[in-house]
Write an enzyme that holds these catalytic residues in place. Structure first.
Site, PDB file in Angstrom:
ATOM      1  N   ASP A 199       0.825  -1.226   0.000  1.00 52.39           N
ATOM      2  CA  ASP A 199       0.000   0.000   0.000  1.00 52.39           C
ATOM      3  C   ASP A 199       0.854   1.269   0.000  1.00 52.39           C
ATOM      4  OD1 ASP A 199       0.723  -0.583   2.626  1.00 52.39           O
ATOM      5  OD2 ASP A 199      -1.235  -0.133   3.501  1.00 52.39           O
ATOM      6  N   TYR A 245       9.445  -2.031  11.158  1.00 57.15           N
ATOM      7  CA  TYR A 245       8.539  -1.448  10.168  1.00 57.15           C
ATOM      8  C   TYR A 245       9.186  -0.231   9.503  1.00 57.15           C
ATOM      9  CZ  TYR A 245       4.321   0.802   8.333  1.00 57.15           C
ATOM     10  OH  TYR A 245       3.394   1.409   7.520  1.00 57.15           O
ATOM     11  N   GLU A 284      -8.314   7.113  12.777  1.00 59.79           N
ATOM     12  CA  GLU A 284      -7.355   6.165  13.365  1.00 59.79           C
ATOM     13  C   GLU A 284      -5.956   6.794  13.441  1.00 59.79           C
ATOM     14  OE1 GLU A 284      -8.145   2.200  12.455  1.00 59.79           O
ATOM     15  OE2 GLU A 284      -6.214   1.444  13.155  1.00 59.79           O
ATOM     16  N   SER A 327     -10.764  -2.384  14.272  1.00 54.29           N
ATOM     17  CA  SER A 327     -10.728  -0.921  14.356  1.00 54.29           C
ATOM     18  C   SER A 327     -11.391  -0.283  13.143  1.00 54.29           C
ATOM     19  CB  SER A 327      -9.293  -0.422  14.540  1.00 54.29           C
ATOM     20  OG  SER A 327      -8.472  -0.840  13.484  1.00 54.29           O
ATOM     21  N   GLY A 387      -7.722  -6.861  17.888  1.00 51.17           N
ATOM     22  CA  GLY A 387      -6.260  -6.934  17.829  1.00 51.17           C
ATOM     23  C   GLY A 387      -5.707  -8.219  17.245  1.00 51.17           C
ATOM     24  N   ASP A 391      -7.528  -1.285   5.329  1.00 49.21           N
ATOM     25  CA  ASP A 391      -8.523  -1.883   6.226  1.00 49.21           C
ATOM     26  C   ASP A 391      -9.902  -1.270   5.999  1.00 49.21           C
ATOM     27  OD1 ASP A 391      -6.215  -2.995   7.112  1.00 49.21           O
ATOM     28  OD2 ASP A 391      -6.265  -2.104   9.118  1.00 49.21           O
TER      29      ASP A 391
HETATM   30  P1  ADP Z   1      -7.445  -4.849  14.864  1.00 47.94           P
HETATM   31  O1  ADP Z   1      -7.951  -3.698  14.051  1.00 47.94           O
HETATM   32  O2  ADP Z   1      -6.537  -5.740  14.090  1.00 47.94           O
HETATM   33  O3  ADP Z   1      -8.532  -5.636  15.536  1.00 47.94           O
HETATM   34  P2  ADP Z   1      -6.349  -2.704  16.392  1.00 47.94           P
HETATM   35  O4  ADP Z   1      -5.352  -2.640  17.481  1.00 47.94           O
HETATM   36  O5  ADP Z   1      -6.114  -1.903  15.164  1.00 47.94           O
HETATM   37  O6  ADP Z   1      -6.541  -4.244  16.027  1.00 47.94           O
HETATM   38  O7  ADP Z   1      -7.785  -2.243  16.950  1.00 47.94           O
HETATM   39  C1  ADP Z   1      -8.298  -2.796  18.130  1.00 47.94           C
HETATM   40  C2  ADP Z   1      -8.825  -1.680  19.017  1.00 47.94           C
HETATM   41  O8  ADP Z   1     -10.017  -1.124  18.427  1.00 47.94           O
HETATM   42  C3  ADP Z   1      -9.242  -2.167  20.372  1.00 47.94           C
HETATM   43  O9  ADP Z   1      -8.159  -2.183  21.262  1.00 47.94           O
HETATM   44  C4  ADP Z   1     -10.308  -1.131  20.773  1.00 47.94           C
HETATM   45  O10 ADP Z   1      -9.720   0.042  21.259  1.00 47.94           O
HETATM   46  C5  ADP Z   1     -10.974  -0.793  19.456  1.00 47.94           C
HETATM   47  N1  ADP Z   1     -12.194  -1.609  19.189  1.00 47.94           N
HETATM   48  C6  ADP Z   1     -12.520  -2.134  18.003  1.00 47.94           C
HETATM   49  N2  ADP Z   1     -13.702  -2.806  18.087  1.00 47.94           N
HETATM   50  C7  ADP Z   1     -14.121  -2.698  19.360  1.00 47.94           C
HETATM   51  C8  ADP Z   1     -15.241  -3.231  20.077  1.00 47.94           C
HETATM   52  N3  ADP Z   1     -16.185  -3.959  19.491  1.00 47.94           N
HETATM   53  N4  ADP Z   1     -15.333  -2.922  21.393  1.00 47.94           N
HETATM   54  C9  ADP Z   1     -14.408  -2.181  22.010  1.00 47.94           C
HETATM   55  N5  ADP Z   1     -13.317  -1.681  21.372  1.00 47.94           N
HETATM   56  C10 ADP Z   1     -13.160  -1.936  20.080  1.00 47.94           C
HETATM   57 MG    MG Z   2      -6.752  -2.150  13.227  1.00 49.14          MG
END
Ligand code: ADP
Ligand code: MG
Length: 390
Positions: free
Chosen positions: A39, A224, A163, A131, A125, A175
């Site tokens: 990307d 990275y 983000e 996210s 995560g 994403d």
């Molecule tokens: P990924 O996007 O791969 O799952 P990230 O670290 O980018 O991992 O995003 C995860 C973060 O997004 C969580 O730590 C939280 O802050 C937020 N988040 C996303 N979905 C939710 C949810 N359903 N409930 C609470 N927090 C969420």
């Molecule tokens: Mg993410």
């Protein structure tokens, strides 16, 4: 995604706020299928929106207050809808309030506040982009409740900005674009130079197994940055060495890389092989899918992983075990790491009727080698983010 998520959300919303939501949006997570670290080199990615996602429910208020609740942990933040402020200790709210700030910047301060709640079934995560799903769901629902609309690409960009600027995560657009442009039984072909996102038909007798290793290796940020610098150095080298314009590694072919690999610094040569090779694999992959050749497509996934391992060095022992073990399992066409690397998840392409036995075989082989089983789940290509109620 599980329809139960939406009904659970609606009943939790009613219990907390004492009324029903007037708008519900749903946005999927994503899996990266081919095209790794391309990307930021203005290249190509094949990804899919998945059948796990996040539902976001809203109802307007008469005053200017914005209340947002994370439905799984039932934590609520309260701020001004017109001028949202960061909430210390509630980092999950950055993803939503950043989107609200984005809507305000575009459409002006709203004249009313809202109550909102969200709930999803994407493991947080694990590399499936919970996210981005949260951001895209929030933007669609909050836009609908204030009676405004924005094109899908702008939804993706607004989520990315939230983000980047609110959550402080320097993500690209993949994403959010995958969440917005996904389609059932299709992959999303992304072009990060032109910002075009096209559906590519995907056979319905195969599916993806995502294997979460839960591995997280240290020094990821430093690694990275090193990769990015090598890609930029290599692009500058090729811009000077080739007799056509090179703005990014996307402009360099594999044959050009082969012809010049010994003329440039060793590390830049090695690292740049990965995004350059990945671009060609994505383009071939699209052709193969057009011909229905799933076996050859799967081989490209194995090649992609090998390239990560050898050139980009963004794999790790746990991911290598998943890919190696998957390659021995009947019905598996291909496997590779998915996303940034250095830990996280790998994705395998498997014949649908073999999925269950393949998942068990990969998980137990992983347990034998790494001490504990990896979490394996089957994923289907699903539709992109949209308002589902009303
Ligand atoms: P990924 O996007 O791969 O799952 P990230 O670290 O980018 O991992 O995003 C995860 C973060 O997004 C969580 O730590 C939280 O802050 C937020 N988040 C996303 N979905 C939710 C949810 N359903 N409930 C609470 N927090 C969420
Ligand atoms: Mg993410």
């Amino acid at each position: 995604m599980n329809p139960q998520v939406q009904s659970d959300l609606e009943s939790k919303f009613r219990a907390l706020y004492g009324r029903a939501p007037t708008v519900v949006a749903r946005a999927p997570g994503r899996v990266e299928v081919l095209g790794n670290h391309t990307d930021y080199n203005e290249g190509y990615v094949l990804s899919a929106a998945i059948d796990l996602g996040t539902c976001f429910a809203v109802a307007p208020r008469e005053d200017g207050v914005a209340r947002v609740t994370a439905g799984d942990v039932m934590r609520t933040v309260e701020t001004s809808a017109a001028a949202p402020e960061k909430q210390p200790g509630e980092s999950w709210s950055d993803y939503v309030l950043g989107c609200l700030a984005g809507l305000n910047a575009r459409f002006g301060a709203p004249d009313r506040g809202f109550d909102a709640m969200f709930l999803g079934d994407i493991p947080l995560g694990s590399g499936l982009s919970s996210s981005a799903a949260l951001e895209c769901g929030a933007i669609l629902a909050l836009a609908k409740v204030r009676g405004v609309e924005l094109p899908p690409l702008d939804v993706a960009r607004m989520g990315q900005k939230a983000e980047n600027e609110w959550a402080g995560v320097k993500c690209g657009l993949l994403d959010q674009a995958s969440s917005v442009f996904g389609r059932e039984n299709h992959l999303v072909m992304s072009d990060f130079r032109t910002c075009e996102f096209k559906p590519v038909a995907f056979p319905d007798d195969v599916l993806f197994l995502v294997c979460n290793t839960h591995a997280r290796h240290a020094l990821v940020d430093g690694a990275y940055n090193e990769r990015r610098e090598c890609c930029e150095r290599a692009a500058r080298f090729f811009a000077a060495a080739l007799d056509h314009p090179v703005r990014a590694l996307r402009d360099v072919s594999w044959n050009e890389w082969l012809a010049h690999r010994d003329d440039m610094d060793e590390l830049a040569a090695k690292r740049s092989a990965h995004p350059i090779g990945e671009d060609e694999r994505v383009l071939s992959g699209v052709e193969l899918l057009r011909d229905g050749d799933v076996e050859s497509f799967g081989r490209l996934m194995f090649e992609s992983h090998e390239s990560s391992r050898e050139y980009f060095e963004n794999s790790c022992p746990e991911l290598d075990v998943v890919v190696e073990e998957a390659s021995k399992v009947p019905g598996v066409f291909g496997a590779r790491l998915s996303g940034g690397g250095f830990g996280g998840s790998a994705v395998a392409l498997v014949r649908r009727r073999d999925a269950e036995t393949a998942a068990a075989a990969i998980s137990s082989a992983y347990a034998r080698k790494c001490g504990s089983p990896c979490e394996v789940r089957a994923l289907l290509c699903s539709d992109g983010a949209r308002v589902v109620f009303p």
